[in-house]
Scaffold this motif. Structure first.
Motif, PDB file in Angstrom:
ATOM      1  N   UNK A  63       0.828  -1.205   0.000  1.00  0.00           N
ATOM      2  CA  UNK A  63       0.000   0.000   0.000  1.00  0.00           C
ATOM      3  C   UNK A  63       0.861   1.254   0.000  1.00  0.00           C
ATOM      4  N   UNK A  64       1.889   1.263   0.853  1.00  0.00           N
ATOM      5  CA  UNK A  64       2.751   2.441   0.938  1.00  0.00           C
ATOM      6  C   UNK A  64       3.527   2.649  -0.355  1.00  0.00           C
ATOM      7  N   UNK A  65       4.056   1.571  -0.920  1.00  0.00           N
ATOM      8  CA  UNK A  65       4.843   1.731  -2.137  1.00  0.00           C
ATOM      9  C   UNK A  65       3.972   2.190  -3.292  1.00  0.00           C
ATOM     10  N   UNK A  66       2.738   1.742  -3.339  1.00  0.00           N
ATOM     11  CA  UNK A  66       1.874   2.207  -4.420  1.00  0.00           C
ATOM     12  C   UNK A  66       1.559   3.687  -4.262  1.00  0.00           C
ATOM     13  N   UNK A  67       1.439   4.161  -3.011  1.00  0.00           N
ATOM     14  CA  UNK A  67       1.177   5.581  -2.791  1.00  0.00           C
ATOM     15  C   UNK A  67       2.439   6.414  -2.953  1.00  0.00           C
ATOM     16  N   UNK A  68       3.574   5.894  -2.511  1.00  0.00           N
ATOM     17  CA  UNK A  68       4.812   6.655  -2.570  1.00  0.00           C
ATOM     18  C   UNK A  68       5.381   6.651  -3.987  1.00  0.00           C
ATOM     19  N   UNK A  69       5.397   5.475  -4.600  1.00  0.00           N
ATOM     20  CA  UNK A  69       6.028   5.365  -5.911  1.00  0.00           C
ATOM     21  C   UNK A  69       5.168   5.929  -7.036  1.00  0.00           C
ATOM     22  N   UNK A  70       3.877   5.989  -6.825  1.00  0.00           N
ATOM     23  CA  UNK A  70       3.052   6.535  -7.879  1.00  0.00           C
ATOM     24  C   UNK A  70       3.235   8.045  -7.920  1.00  0.00           C
ATOM     25  N   UNK A  71       3.580   8.516  -9.065  1.00  0.00           N
ATOM     26  CA  UNK A  71       3.829   9.937  -9.242  1.00  0.00           C
ATOM     27  C   UNK A  71       2.486  10.647  -9.351  1.00  0.00           C
ATOM     28  N   UNK A  72       2.332  11.767  -8.635  1.00  0.00           N
ATOM     29  CA  UNK A  72       1.065  12.482  -8.739  1.00  0.00           C
ATOM     30  C   UNK A  72       0.811  12.921 -10.181  1.00  0.00           C
ATOM     31  N   UNK A  73      -0.419  12.806 -10.578  1.00  0.00           N
ATOM     32  CA  UNK A  73      -0.772  13.170 -11.947  1.00  0.00           C
ATOM     33  C   UNK A  73      -0.812  14.678 -12.091  1.00  0.00           C
ATOM     34  N   UNK A  74      -0.534  15.131 -13.310  1.00  0.00           N
ATOM     35  CA  UNK A  74      -0.701  16.546 -13.591  1.00  0.00           C
ATOM     36  C   UNK A  74      -1.756  16.702 -14.676  1.00  0.00           C
ATOM     37  N   UNK A  75      -1.894  17.897 -15.188  1.00  0.00           N
ATOM     38  CA  UNK A  75      -2.964  18.160 -16.159  1.00  0.00           C
ATOM     39  C   UNK A  75      -2.824  17.321 -17.424  1.00  0.00           C
TER      40      UNK A  75
END
Length: 188
Positions: free
Chosen positions: A71-83
């Motif tokens: 769970x943590x790696x999916x939240x940490x490693x996933x780069x926040x999306x931009x426009x």
């Protein structure tokens, strides 16, 4: 106590002075061995469940760590999306704003002088604040499932940056004009 007193103590008391039956010592040693065997078998039987329970506890902890880690790696490693992740039109909009901001920022930095240093430094601080807000909005966009309000806030943030840089450029031009005007009125 003296021996005589001790002797008198045992004579007056009702003590068992008879000899034990034949084979008493063997029976006693046999019972002693048996009780030791029972104790050792009980301790062995206790050791086995203890190891089994420790292994089960360790496996449970490893399992929990693996699940939490995924769970943590999916939240940490996933780069926040931009426009750009929303649609091709939003990618074009983002590219337009980013290129405009970059061009105006280069122009502002090129105009840096002792007279404009305070204005430019203040603008850079405000741009940094807007950049932090934009990063938070990117995280919010990922969490909200591309909510239109977050998209609007992101576009608004980019527009605020351009407006800020335009205002700074206008102020820099005014400072340059005032400087030239003062220099024209001076008599040599």
């Amino acid at each position: 106590m003296k021996d005589e007193e001790l002797y008198k103590l045992f004579i007056n008391e009702d003590c068992d002075l008879e000899e034990p039956e034949i084979g008493h010592e063997e029976r006693f040693l046999y019972k002693l061995k048996e009780s030791r065997k029972l104790k050792s078998s009980k301790s062995k039987s206790l050791v086995k469940p203890l190891w089994k329970s420790w292994i089960a506890i360790a496996a449970s902890i490893v399992f929990i760590i693996l699940i939490a880690g995924s769970f943590l790696s999916s939240n940490i490693l996933s780069k926040p999306e931009d426009l750009a992740a929303i649609s091709p039109e939003m990618k074009e909009t983002q590219d337009f704003y980013v290129n405009a901001i970059r061009a105006e920022l280069e122009e502002v930095n090129a105009s840096k002088s002792p007279e404009t240093k305070i204005i430019i430094d203040d603008a850079l601080v405000q741009l940094e604040r807007l950049d932090k807000e934009y990063k938070k909005l990117k995280v919010d966009l990922s969490k909200s499932g591309k909510d239109k309000r977050v998209v609007f806030a992101m576009v608004s943030n980019l527009q605020q940056r351009i407006d800020l840089l335009n205002d700074v450029l206008t102020q820099i031009e005014e400072i340059k004009e005032l400087k030239n005007y003062k220099n024209e009125n001076t008599v040599i």
